[in-house]
Design a protein around this motif. Structure first.
Motif, PDB file in Angstrom:
ATOM      1  N   VAL A  78       0.843  -1.190   0.000  1.00  0.00           N
ATOM      2  CA  VAL A  78       0.000   0.000   0.000  1.00  0.00           C
ATOM      3  C   VAL A  78       0.883   1.246   0.000  1.00  0.00           C
ATOM      4  CG1 VAL A  78      -0.252  -0.034   2.531  1.00  0.00           C
ATOM      5  CG2 VAL A  78      -1.919   1.180   1.136  1.00  0.00           C
ATOM      6  N   VAL A  79       0.568   2.173  -0.891  1.00  0.00           N
ATOM      7  CA  VAL A  79       1.302   3.439  -1.005  1.00  0.00           C
ATOM      8  C   VAL A  79       0.530   4.500  -0.238  1.00  0.00           C
ATOM      9  CG1 VAL A  79       2.289   5.141  -2.574  1.00  0.00           C
ATOM     10  CG2 VAL A  79       2.139   2.738  -3.280  1.00  0.00           C
ATOM     11  N   THR A  80       1.169   5.156   0.705  1.00  0.00           N
ATOM     12  CA  THR A  80       0.486   6.107   1.583  1.00  0.00           C
ATOM     13  C   THR A  80       1.221   7.442   1.620  1.00  0.00           C
ATOM     14  OG1 THR A  80       1.708   5.171   3.466  1.00  0.00           O
ATOM     15  CG2 THR A  80      -0.520   4.342   3.084  1.00  0.00           C
ATOM     16  N   GLY A  81       0.451   8.517   1.808  1.00  0.00           N
ATOM     17  CA  GLY A  81       1.065   9.837   1.901  1.00  0.00           C
ATOM     18  C   GLY A  81       0.048  10.952   1.790  1.00  0.00           C
ATOM     19  N   ILE A  82       0.552  12.147   1.606  1.00  0.00           N
ATOM     20  CA  ILE A  82      -0.271  13.347   1.466  1.00  0.00           C
ATOM     21  C   ILE A  82      -0.191  13.813   0.015  1.00  0.00           C
ATOM     22  CG2 ILE A  82      -0.748  15.676   2.277  1.00  0.00           C
ATOM     23  CD1 ILE A  82      -0.967  13.548   4.471  1.00  0.00           C
ATOM     24  N   TYR A  84      -1.840  16.458  -3.091  1.00  0.00           N
ATOM     25  CA  TYR A  84      -2.522  17.749  -3.270  1.00  0.00           C
ATOM     26  C   TYR A  84      -3.489  17.645  -4.445  1.00  0.00           C
ATOM     27  CZ  TYR A  84       0.093  20.043   0.359  1.00  0.00           C
ATOM     28  OH  TYR A  84       0.577  20.400   1.604  1.00  0.00           O
ATOM     29  N   VAL A  85      -4.774  17.685  -4.107  1.00  0.00           N
ATOM     30  CA  VAL A  85      -5.851  17.561  -5.084  1.00  0.00           C
ATOM     31  C   VAL A  85      -6.479  18.928  -5.270  1.00  0.00           C
ATOM     32  CG1 VAL A  85      -8.048  16.446  -5.613  1.00  0.00           C
ATOM     33  CG2 VAL A  85      -6.280  15.191  -4.350  1.00  0.00           C
ATOM     34  N   ASP A  86      -6.330  19.486  -6.461  1.00  0.00           N
ATOM     35  CA  ASP A  86      -6.814  20.844  -6.742  1.00  0.00           C
ATOM     36  C   ASP A  86      -6.311  21.829  -5.685  1.00  0.00           C
ATOM     37  OD1 ASP A  86      -8.145  19.944  -8.983  1.00  0.00           O
ATOM     38  OD2 ASP A  86     -10.034  19.625  -7.932  1.00  0.00           O
ATOM     39  N   GLY A  87      -5.057  21.650  -5.302  1.00  0.00           N
ATOM     40  CA  GLY A  87      -4.407  22.584  -4.379  1.00  0.00           C
ATOM     41  C   GLY A  87      -4.638  22.298  -2.908  1.00  0.00           C
ATOM     42  N   ARG A  88      -5.465  21.306  -2.572  1.00  0.00           N
ATOM     43  CA  ARG A  88      -5.781  21.001  -1.173  1.00  0.00           C
ATOM     44  C   ARG A  88      -5.113  19.701  -0.752  1.00  0.00           C
ATOM     45  NH1 ARG A  88     -11.971  20.371  -1.356  1.00  0.00           N
ATOM     46  NH2 ARG A  88     -11.741  20.009   0.867  1.00  0.00           N
ATOM     47  N   PRO A  89      -4.517  19.670   0.460  1.00  0.00           N
ATOM     48  CA  PRO A  89      -3.909  18.425   0.930  1.00  0.00           C
ATOM     49  C   PRO A  89      -4.958  17.378   1.270  1.00  0.00           C
ATOM     50  CG  PRO A  89      -3.822  20.108   2.651  1.00  0.00           C
ATOM     51  CD  PRO A  89      -4.342  20.781   1.416  1.00  0.00           C
ATOM     52  N   VAL A  90      -4.695  16.139   0.869  1.00  0.00           N
ATOM     53  CA  VAL A  90      -5.599  15.009   1.086  1.00  0.00           C
ATOM     54  C   VAL A  90      -4.741  13.809   1.473  1.00  0.00           C
ATOM     55  CG1 VAL A  90      -7.205  13.418  -0.031  1.00  0.00           C
ATOM     56  CG2 VAL A  90      -7.296  15.858  -0.578  1.00  0.00           C
ATOM     57  N   VAL A  91      -5.151  13.055   2.474  1.00  0.00           N
ATOM     58  CA  VAL A  91      -4.469  11.813   2.822  1.00  0.00           C
ATOM     59  C   VAL A  91      -4.901  10.731   1.837  1.00  0.00           C
ATOM     60  CG1 VAL A  91      -4.054  10.082   4.599  1.00  0.00           C
ATOM     61  CG2 VAL A  91      -4.430  12.460   5.253  1.00  0.00           C
ATOM     62  N   ILE A  92      -3.919  10.036   1.241  1.00  0.00           N
ATOM     63  CA  ILE A  92      -4.215   9.028   0.218  1.00  0.00           C
ATOM     64  C   ILE A  92      -3.549   7.714   0.586  1.00  0.00           C
ATOM     65  CG2 ILE A  92      -4.003   8.395  -2.218  1.00  0.00           C
ATOM     66  CD1 ILE A  92      -3.884  11.363  -2.897  1.00  0.00           C
ATOM     67  N   ALA A  93      -4.307   6.631   0.454  1.00  0.00           N
ATOM     68  CA  ALA A  93      -3.771   5.268   0.568  1.00  0.00           C
ATOM     69  C   ALA A  93      -4.194   4.507  -0.682  1.00  0.00           C
ATOM     70  CB  ALA A  93      -4.297   4.577   1.822  1.00  0.00           C
ATOM     71  N   ALA A  94      -3.212   4.069  -1.464  1.00  0.00           N
ATOM     72  CA  ALA A  94      -3.492   3.350  -2.710  1.00  0.00           C
ATOM     73  C   ALA A  94      -2.938   1.936  -2.606  1.00  0.00           C
ATOM     74  CB  ALA A  94      -2.880   4.083  -3.903  1.00  0.00           C
ATOM     75  N   PHE A  95      -3.810   0.949  -2.661  1.00  0.00           N
ATOM     76  CA  PHE A  95      -3.379  -0.443  -2.558  1.00  0.00           C
ATOM     77  C   PHE A  95      -2.758  -0.886  -3.885  1.00  0.00           C
ATOM     78  CE2 PHE A  95      -6.412   0.165   0.779  1.00  0.00           C
ATOM     79  CZ  PHE A  95      -5.907  -0.594   1.829  1.00  0.00           C
ATOM     80  N   ASP A  96      -1.664  -1.635  -3.771  1.00  0.00           N
ATOM     81  CA  ASP A  96      -0.854  -1.995  -4.930  1.00  0.00           C
ATOM     82  C   ASP A  96      -1.065  -3.462  -5.281  1.00  0.00           C
ATOM     83  OD1 ASP A  96       1.081  -2.413  -6.841  1.00  0.00           O
ATOM     84  OD2 ASP A  96       2.668  -1.366  -5.750  1.00  0.00           O
ATOM     85  N   PHE A  97      -1.838  -3.726  -6.336  1.00  0.00           N
ATOM     86  CA  PHE A  97      -2.152  -5.092  -6.727  1.00  0.00           C
ATOM     87  C   PHE A  97      -0.910  -5.853  -7.183  1.00  0.00           C
ATOM     88  CE2 PHE A  97      -3.858  -8.449  -9.494  1.00  0.00           C
ATOM     89  CZ  PHE A  97      -4.846  -8.977  -8.674  1.00  0.00           C
ATOM     90  N   THR A  98       0.124  -5.128  -7.593  1.00  0.00           N
ATOM     91  CA  THR A  98       1.345  -5.808  -8.061  1.00  0.00           C
ATOM     92  C   THR A  98       2.165  -6.352  -6.902  1.00  0.00           C
ATOM     93  OG1 THR A  98       2.790  -3.845  -8.045  1.00  0.00           O
ATOM     94  CG2 THR A  98       1.426  -4.200 -10.006  1.00  0.00           C
ATOM     95  N   VAL A  99       1.785  -6.030  -5.679  1.00  0.00           N
ATOM     96  CA  VAL A  99       2.488  -6.532  -4.495  1.00  0.00           C
ATOM     97  C   VAL A  99       1.561  -7.487  -3.752  1.00  0.00           C
ATOM     98  CG1 VAL A  99       3.609  -5.936  -2.311  1.00  0.00           C
ATOM     99  CG2 VAL A  99       3.855  -4.428  -4.296  1.00  0.00           C
ATOM    100  N   LEU A 100       1.774  -8.779  -3.940  1.00  0.00           N
ATOM    101  CA  LEU A 100       0.985  -9.813  -3.265  1.00  0.00           C
ATOM    102  C   LEU A 100      -0.517  -9.583  -3.445  1.00  0.00           C
ATOM    103  CD1 LEU A 100       3.084 -10.096   0.025  1.00  0.00           C
ATOM    104  CD2 LEU A 100       3.187 -11.577  -1.983  1.00  0.00           C
ATOM    105  N   GLY A 101      -0.888  -9.203  -4.654  1.00  0.00           N
ATOM    106  CA  GLY A 101      -2.302  -9.019  -4.982  1.00  0.00           C
ATOM    107  C   GLY A 101      -2.977  -7.902  -4.220  1.00  0.00           C
ATOM    108  N   GLY A 102      -2.177  -6.956  -3.685  1.00  0.00           N
ATOM    109  CA  GLY A 102      -2.752  -5.842  -2.937  1.00  0.00           C
ATOM    110  C   GLY A 102      -3.363  -6.269  -1.617  1.00  0.00           C
ATOM    111  N   SER A 103      -2.990  -7.445  -1.116  1.00  0.00           N
ATOM    112  CA  SER A 103      -3.570  -7.966   0.124  1.00  0.00           C
ATOM    113  C   SER A 103      -3.124  -7.142   1.332  1.00  0.00           C
ATOM    114  CB  SER A 103      -3.183  -9.431   0.306  1.00  0.00           C
ATOM    115  OG  SER A 103      -1.774  -9.589   0.260  1.00  0.00           O
TER     116      SER A 103
END
Length: 520
Positions: A78-82, A84-103
């Motif tokens: 899972v890729v995690t961080g802050i 900037y969406v349209d100039g505003r900070p947003v916390v994002i967690a993106a699961f990575d299917f290429t790493v153990l099926g994103g489990s």
């Protein structure tokens, strides 16, 4: 440490980061692209075009369990961080299917916990991009790891009502991802690749014997019709754009000021014929979205749960640049009558709007509640009460307009007249406000009278005509049950004026009460 040692240490760190990039994992990335999907990092780049500041990149699953081969899991899937969406900070967690099926592994869950912490402390929206297979089997079969459970549901409970919570199902989303998404205010899904559900096809077959595909269990269109998801996109780009649009209507947290758009502001194309959009005949259907378009700023309609409970419309709009929520009966379906699904859909939307300070516009045109055994089996009694409960609890400005039919208890549940002490209560010239549809009332109360007449059909019609004279929006205004009767074309100006005048929040009616208890 010598200068050479420092250089070696720096090189090791650089190499560790380089190994995480898509370029360093070309074969896995090619497989992901072959499935028609972006990588986790590509999705983040598309959503957070203003930059992304990652944390937890070097986290991993740790040493292998006894007897097991070591896991290679960059970022623990899972890729995690802050971002900037349209100039505003947003916390994002993106699961990575290429790493153990994103489990979901223990370290990955700890990273999600850190995301929730940042969202709470910094007052930022939290976005999860799901593309994974739930619990990681390599770790799931270990009581030592499973016994503590997870605090993430607790974290999401704490975040609910504080910051916007968003999930997008970009790929498989069974089990834990579905549970996490269900805690969110807005859930989007990619048609054809995204799924959401309690269990995938192999586990369903093992448990029940049902031979179904993942799409038959939790595909995009099926779950949208059920109301499980709020938006279906034909591509990942469309889903990511929907997240951007959703967040554009909401502040970063519940205590922040609303986000106003910059002018000039013009209504939609239907504004010029707004006075003629609603037919006088209650038996003639029309599309209430045309009415909303004529009131709202041009091109600002963002509908939520479009295919679920289509007899009611829930949509964000802007009026005079200010974000609002609209709840409107849709005469195209069931004549706009309320069923259990419509009540739940509207109640949840009202709660979101009230949480984040969006004024509510209620457009009423309904013959009442759906009736019959099916309605009772759906729990409509309690679900209808929840709609009135959420409207009554709302502290944001509420503007109620009767466009046509407004009968009985359903009129009250929708906030008609003085029912919720609305900030503006209006009727259009086509409004018909009474306790029960006139023809139904005549048949219930006067059937024996008109059937005994020399000409039953004529006597029945005479009774209908008699009572119709008492059902008139001018009489509703005369009794001051509403504020005024206005032309549809005058409505937008009245809303703009009211939005600039009313307080953004009303004071609690019961300030010392701990909480109310929802009917369901």
């Amino acid at each position: 440490m010598t200068e050479q040692d420092s250089g070696d240490a720096a090189a090791r760190v650089t190499a560790a980061y380089d190994a995480l990039t898509d370029q360093a994992r070309a074969e896995k990335v090619a497989k992901q692209h072959g499935r028609g999907k972006m990588t986790a990092r590509e999705r983040i780049a598309a959503l957070a075009s203003g930059g992304f500041y990652e944390f937890g990149a070097l986290a991993g699953p740790g040493p292998a369990q006894q007897g097991a081969a070591p896991l290679v899991a960059p970022g623990d899937g899972v890729v995690t961080g802050i971002g900037y969406v349209d100039g505003r900070p947003v916390v994002i967690a993106a699961f990575d299917f290429t790493v153990l099926g994103g489990s979901n592994g223990a370290t990955g869950m700890a990273k999600l916990d850190r995301c929730a912490e940042r969202a709470m402390n910094d007052g930022l929206p939290f976005v999860m991009l799901h593309d994974g297979g739930g619990h990681r089997m390599q770790e799931a079969l270990d009581s030592r790891l499973a016994a503590p459970g997870s605090r993430l549901m607790l974290r999401l409970t704490d975040l609910s009502g504080h910051v916007p919570l968003v999930s997008a199902m970009m790929g498989p989303g069974f089990g834990a991802p579905a549970n996490l998404a269900a805690c969110c205010d807005f859930v989007a899904i990619v048609r054809g690749t995204g799924t959401i559900g309690m269990s995938s096809a192999p586990l369903v077959k093992a448990a029940t014997g049902e031979d179904l595909t993942n799409d038959e269990i939790g595909g995009a269109d099926i779950q949208a019709a059920r109301g499980v998801v709020d938006f279906v996109g034909d591509s990942e780009t469309e889903v990511l754009d929907s997240i951007r649009a959703y967040l554009s209507f909401l502040p970063s947290h519940a205590e922040a000021a609303p986000i106003f758009a910059k002018g000039p502001f013009e209504p939609g194309d239907t504004a010029q014929r707004l006075d003629d959009l609603v037919p006088a005949s209650t038996r003639t259907a029309y599309d209430v979205l045309d009415v909303i378009e004529g009131i709202a700023d041009r091109d600002t309609i963002f509908e939520i749960k479009r295919t679920h409970a289509p007899n009611i419309v829930t949509t964000f709009v802007r009026v005079g640049g200010r974000p609002m929520g609209v709840v409107a009966n849709q005469p195209k379906y069931h004549a706009g009558a309320l069923d259990a699904a419509a009540c739940e859909k509207a109640a949840h939307f009202i709660a979101v709007c009230d949480t984040f300070g969006l004024p509510l516009l209620i457009l009423i045109d309904l013959p009442g509640f759906l009736v019959g055994a099916g309605a009772e089996e759906s729990g409509l009694v309690r679900r209808s009460a929840r709609l009135g409960y959420e409207l009554g609890n709302a502290t944001v400005p509420r503007f109620v307009i009767v466009t046509r039919k407004a009968y009985g208890a359903a009129y009250i549940v929708m906030g008609g007249g003085r029912s919720i002490e609305a900030d503006l209560s209006l009727a259009w010239p086509t409004a018909e406000i009474c306790a029960i549809p006139i023809e139904s009332a005549v048949d219930l109360a006067f059937r024996s009278q008109y059937e005994a007449a020399d000409d039953p059909a004529k006597h029945r019609q005479d009774l209908i005509t008699l009572f119709q004279a008492n059902v008139d929006p001018l009489l509703a205004a005369d009794g001051f049950g509403i504020d005024d009767v206005v032309l549809p074309s005058a409505t937008r100006e009245l809303l703009v004026e009211a939005l600039g005048r009313v307080r953004p929040r009303r004071a609690p009616r019961m300030p010392n009460k701990r909480r109310s208890i929802s009917p369901i």
